[in-house]
Design a protein around this motif. Structure first.
Motif, mmCIF file in Angstrom:
data_model
loop_
_atom_site.group_PDB
_atom_site.id
_atom_site.type_symbol
_atom_site.label_atom_id
_atom_site.label_comp_id
_atom_site.label_asym_id
_atom_site.label_seq_id
_atom_site.Cartn_x
_atom_site.Cartn_y
_atom_site.Cartn_z
ATOM 1 N N SER A 61 0.768 -1.201 0.071
ATOM 2 C CA SER A 61 0.058 0.046 -0.206
ATOM 3 C C SER A 61 0.756 1.256 -0.026
ATOM 4 O O SER A 61 1.863 1.165 0.544
ATOM 5 N N THR A 63 0.792 5.309 0.637
ATOM 6 C CA THR A 63 -0.094 6.507 0.937
ATOM 7 C C THR A 63 0.604 7.665 1.161
ATOM 8 O O THR A 63 1.612 7.811 1.764
ATOM 9 N N VAL A 65 -0.124 11.496 2.753
ATOM 10 C CA VAL A 65 -1.168 12.397 3.961
ATOM 11 C C VAL A 65 -0.714 13.715 3.799
ATOM 12 O O VAL A 65 0.573 13.960 3.971
ATOM 13 N N LEU A 76 -10.675 10.780 2.281
ATOM 14 C CA LEU A 76 -9.988 9.761 1.628
ATOM 15 C C LEU A 76 -10.162 9.407 0.157
ATOM 16 O O LEU A 76 -11.210 9.370 -0.115
ATOM 17 N N LEU A 89 -11.469 4.229 10.573
ATOM 18 C CA LEU A 89 -10.658 5.402 10.134
ATOM 19 C C LEU A 89 -10.749 6.268 10.919
ATOM 20 O O LEU A 89 -9.903 7.041 11.321
ATOM 21 N N ILE A 115 -6.003 12.330 2.245
ATOM 22 C CA ILE A 115 -5.228 10.894 2.374
ATOM 23 C C ILE A 115 -5.882 10.450 0.911
ATOM 24 O O ILE A 115 -6.584 10.276 0.416
ATOM 25 N N SER A 117 -4.456 6.921 -1.086
ATOM 26 C CA SER A 117 -3.873 5.595 -0.775
ATOM 27 C C SER A 117 -4.121 4.703 -2.043
ATOM 28 O O SER A 117 -5.110 4.669 -2.563
ATOM 29 N N CYS A 136 -0.403 1.329 6.582
ATOM 30 C CA CYS A 136 0.461 2.525 6.162
ATOM 31 C C CYS A 136 -0.367 3.939 6.355
ATOM 32 O O CYS A 136 0.275 4.651 6.776
ATOM 33 N N LEU A 137 -1.514 3.712 6.739
ATOM 34 C CA LEU A 137 -2.300 4.931 7.197
ATOM 35 C C LEU A 137 -1.739 5.408 8.523
ATOM 36 O O LEU A 137 -1.378 6.364 8.892
ATOM 37 N N SER A 140 1.867 6.476 8.666
ATOM 38 C CA SER A 140 2.057 7.735 7.917
ATOM 39 C C SER A 140 1.500 9.050 8.906
ATOM 40 O O SER A 140 2.259 9.911 9.019
#
Length: 411
Positions: A61, A63, A65, A76, A89, A115, A117, A136-137, A140
């Motif tokens: 993934s 991403t 941000v 997102l 989330l 975001i 992704s 990943c989120l 980040s």
């Protein structure tokens, strides 16, 4: 991009803070499965689990941000489409903001984020996209907000197994016992360099969204499967201990047997769930049969299969066995089996490995397995060859950043 440079000259937030960042995170594939929760909101599991982290060269993934007080809402974009920011989330964002470092002002903490992704593999198809995505989120956001200390729990509250993607190599997710989940975290068992001989083949049977989500499936199993209690109280603790020992001692025979046993056990529980859950299809079952027979005729475990909540096979095996196992797979599932892929796209990995597989000559003991029979409707979408790899990475090249810093919207 991991600094506060921006094209417009104004980000609307503290100029001394990182205002934008891009990271990548890996997929992990469990060899001891997580199935069932004791707390739905915090995503606290009924049992511990253990996985291998896969190389990001093939599946990851990616991403970007960006944070700004100029943004009016959190947004997102996933794989090119704007998605609703759901409860999980929002929970991750809330917890990250609570743990932002003290030198962030209140305005910084409440600034909105954009975001973007992208997964370079199918989402919600049983290939652990939620694990890499939420890891990943969380990673980040943690870097962006300056979160200190243990952060795997932040990924966990997005998607349970995402916590295991926070580290490379082999990683266990400890179930923990505390009500607040403080001890339900990921712990690295061994680095990606510990056992370089072990590699992975992924046989993608179906890359479409699965009928029964993992969340729904494990809820049903926890409530109705008669085997769940024994699994979480006795079977998994025993296997976790043995699996960790096998990894540390680089004992593939033990590792392989435990991996297959746990996969079989997991799917048996799904079958006995009410209503029954069937993640495996005929192709999955044929793969299981072929590998069981290869191991039996060889007198040793050459390759170990495991299936998550989907029909796709993940095969852990020593590098030296890849040509033989790939040759067997190609004999039964040639590239024309679904008439959708060229040879190059069908096998996604080192071309030299594919060439060795094409030339492989089975031994007298195993040659009967290569006699494939035509099976209408059975085939693979494609095959991935990969290795064990590291955890999340920060990308510094601005060309890797997915957001236009002038507007805060996707490139």
């Amino acid at each position: 991009m991991s600094a506060n440079e921006n094209e417009s000259g104004s980000s609307g937030s503290n100029p001394n803070k990182i205002n934008a960042i891009t990271c990548t995170a890996p997929v992990n594939i469990a060899v001891i499965k997580y199935w069932g929760k004791r707390d739905e909101k915090l995503i606290l599991p009924l049992n511990s689990s253990l996985s291998g982290t896969l190389s990001q060269s093939t599946m990851r993934s990616h991403t970007s941000v960006m944070i700004s007080t100029d943004f009016t809402e959190d947004i997102l974009w996933l794989n090119g489409r704007q998605e609703k920011i759901d409860g999980r989330l929002q929970h991750v964002l809330s917890e990250v903001r609570k743990r932002a470092t003290k030198n962030y002002s209140s305005a910084d903490k409440e600034a909105r984020v954009h975001i973007v992704s992208v997964n370079n593999f199918p989402t919600a198809a049983g290939l652990a996209s939620s694990a890499s995505g939420f890891c990943c989120l969380a990673y980040s956001l943690s870097q962006l907000y300056g979160v200190q200390g243990e952060i795997s729990a932040l990924a966990r509250i997005g998607s349970g197994s995402a916590c295991r993607s926070m580290y490379g190599g082999y990683v266990k997710w400890e179930m923990g016992v505390k009500d607040d989940g403080a001890d339900s975290i990921a712990v690295q068992v061994a680095t990606e360099n510990h056992w370089p001989e072990i590699e992975v083949l992924i046989l993608v049977v179906n890359d479409a969204r699965k009928d029964t989500s993992s969340t729904a499936g494990m809820q049903q199993s926890a409530q109705t499967s008669p085997k769940m209690k024994e699994r979480v109280t006795t079977i998994v603790p025993y296997r976790m201990e043995k699996m960790e020992k096998a990894i540390l001692e680089r004992d593939f025979q033990s590792f392989g047997q435990l991996t297959m046993d746990d996969s079989d056990d997991f799917h048996s529980i799904c079958h006995e769930t009410v209503p029954a859950i069937h993640y495996l299809n005929d192709t999955s079952k044929k793969i299981i049969h072929l590998l069981r027979e290869l191991n039996k005729l060889s007198g040793e475990i050459k390759a170990a299969y495991t299936f998550d909540a989907g029909p796709n096979a993940v095969i852990y095996l020593p590098r030296k066995n890849i040509p033989e196992v790939l040759s067997l797979v190609l004999a039964h599932f040639p590239s024309h089996s679904q008439s959708t892929s060229t040879e190059e796209v069908y096998f996604r990995g080192n071309p030299e490995i594919n060439q060795l597989a094409q030339k492989w000559k089975p031994t007298e003991h195993t040659s009967s397995l290569w006699n494939a029979t035509e099976s209408s409707g059975i085939g693979l979408k494609y095959i991935i060859h990969t290795t064990i790899g590291p955890g999340p990475q920060i990308l510094e090249d601005p060309s890797d950043f997915f957001i236009k810093t002038k507007t805060g919207f996707p490139k």
